[in-house]
Design an enzyme around this catalytic site. Structure first.
Site, PDB file in Angstrom:
ATOM      1  N   HIS A 143       5.026  -2.500   8.620  1.00 42.58           N
ATOM      2  CA  HIS A 143       5.732  -1.453   9.358  1.00 42.58           C
ATOM      3  C   HIS A 143       6.281  -1.921  10.706  1.00 42.58           C
ATOM      4  CE1 HIS A 143       3.555   0.881   6.438  1.00 42.58           C
ATOM      5  NE2 HIS A 143       4.026   2.027   6.882  1.00 42.58           N
TER       6      HIS A 143
ATOM      7  N   SER B  95       0.822  -1.204   0.000  1.00 42.20           N
ATOM      8  CA  SER B  95       0.000   0.000   0.000  1.00 42.20           C
ATOM      9  C   SER B  95       0.863   1.264   0.000  1.00 42.20           C
ATOM     10  CB  SER B  95      -0.890  -0.007   1.243  1.00 42.20           C
ATOM     11  OG  SER B  95      -0.083  -0.193   2.389  1.00 42.20           O
TER      12      SER B  95
ATOM     13  N   CYS C  45       2.443  -6.853   1.659  1.00 44.91           N
ATOM     14  CA  CYS C  45       1.498  -6.120   2.500  1.00 44.91           C
ATOM     15  C   CYS C  45       0.608  -7.166   3.168  1.00 44.91           C
ATOM     16  CB  CYS C  45       0.663  -5.194   1.614  1.00 44.91           C
ATOM     17  SG  CYS C  45      -0.698  -4.388   2.466  1.00 44.91           S
TER      18      CYS C  45
HETATM   19  N1  DGL Z   1       1.113  -2.487   4.433  1.00 40.15           N
HETATM   20  C1  DGL Z   1       0.057  -2.596   5.390  1.00 40.15           C
HETATM   21  C2  DGL Z   1       0.101  -3.987   6.047  1.00 40.15           C
HETATM   22  O1  DGL Z   1       1.107  -4.656   6.050  1.00 40.15           O
HETATM   23  C3  DGL Z   1       0.168  -1.516   6.464  1.00 40.15           C
HETATM   24  C4  DGL Z   1      -0.172  -0.142   5.946  1.00 40.15           C
HETATM   25  C5  DGL Z   1      -1.603  -0.012   5.491  1.00 40.15           C
HETATM   26  O2  DGL Z   1      -2.529  -0.045   6.322  1.00 40.15           O
HETATM   27  O3  DGL Z   1      -1.788   0.144   4.298  1.00 40.15           O
HETATM   28  O4  DGL Z   1      -0.879  -4.429   6.569  1.00 40.15           O
END
Ligand code: DGL
Length: 265
Positions: A186, A11, A73
């Site tokens: 993250h 994302s 993600c």
């Molecule tokens: N990349 C998303 C995850 O790993 C975290 C950031 C988002 O909420 O887009 O869930």
């Protein structure tokens, strides 16, 4: 041998944790990374939106002639992987299964914690996958929605992340878990803080490391390893590149060849 790039998407900037891990164990591979910065965060969006966004990005990556796609993600892996798997002609890997496998290898008391975005935790996917592989596992989940903006604002140490980590993790501390899956791109950036708040014996599972390990195996088994001298990392974002570059420089020691804005929707 196959010198086509590995396609990776997230994302936003968080999936660079996976790129970082990939570039260490597969330095000859070129990576084409898409960060959907115009539509981040995915963590509070509906399943339909996440499938739509993921579909648009994978179609764009296919046009770049990628040999494999990694959904870097957790939210998109939780909600869109099975849809994409049945509609793609090239291999696709999400970050959930590798994290699940590593957690199962590490737990001794069969009590596993999972933290992630609200969409990931509400999807129940970690719980289902862990229990499908071992019925005796107890899973304790907690959504930690404020961790993502915290990291993106640069708060990975100090009073504020400590306060928030105590707030989110206090219930998990009482469960007796011996393993915790960091179920969001993250969170590995907060692992020191999380380790400080939890009992130091709790094993933290970083899905980015588990995923890159699986990607390497998959490329080897399918004869898809590259013999490029040095792999290139080219990033594409769906919004202005400045913020992406800012977070990138702040947290990642990555050698990026280019960052360009694209339109995938
Ligand atoms: N990349 C998303 C995850 O790993 C975290 C950031 C988002 O909420 O887009 O869930």
């Amino acid at each position: 041998m196959d010198n086509r790039p590995i396609g990776v998407f997230d994302s936003g900037v968080g999936g660079l944790t996976v790129v970082n891990a990939l570039s260490k164990i597969l330095p000859n591979e070129s990576i084409c990374y898409v960060g959907d910065t115009a539509r981040v965060p995915y963590g509070n969006k509906s399943k339909n939106s996440i499938i739509k966004f993921s579909k648009e990005i994978t179609q764009w990556l296919l046009k770049q002639d990628c040999k494999i796609i990694i959904i870097a993600c957790n939210t998109a892996s939780s909600l869109a992987l099975s849809y994409l798997e049945s509609n793609l002609s090239i291999p696709i890997i999400g970050v959930i299964d590798p994290g699940v496998d590593w957690a199962l290898l590490n737990t001794k008391n069969k009590k596993i914690g999972v933290i992630g975005t609200r969409a990931t935790i509400n999807s129940n996917v970690y719980n289902i996958k862990l229990k499908n592989k071992d019925r005796e596992i107890s899973v304790f989940s907690k959504a930690c929605p404020l961790f993502v903006p915290l990291v993106e604002e640069g708060f990975i140490s100090g009073e504020i992340p400590l306060l928030l980590s105590n707030y989110y993790l206090s219930e998990l501390k009482k469960t007796g878990i011996d393993t915790l899956i960091l179920g969001c791109t993250h969170y590995p950036l907060l692992n020191k803080m999380i380790g400080r708040v939890l009992d130091s014996s709790i094993k933290l599972i970083d899905s980015s490391l588990a995923t890159s390990d699986l990607v390497k195996k998959k490329l080897e088994v399918n004869n898809l390893i590259s013999n490029n001298k040095d792999g290139e990392i080219n990033c594409f974002v769906t919004d202005d590149a400045k913020n992406f570059q800012f977070v990138l420089e702040r947290f990642y020691n990555l050698n990026i060849n280019s960052i360009n804005q694209i339109n995938v929707f």
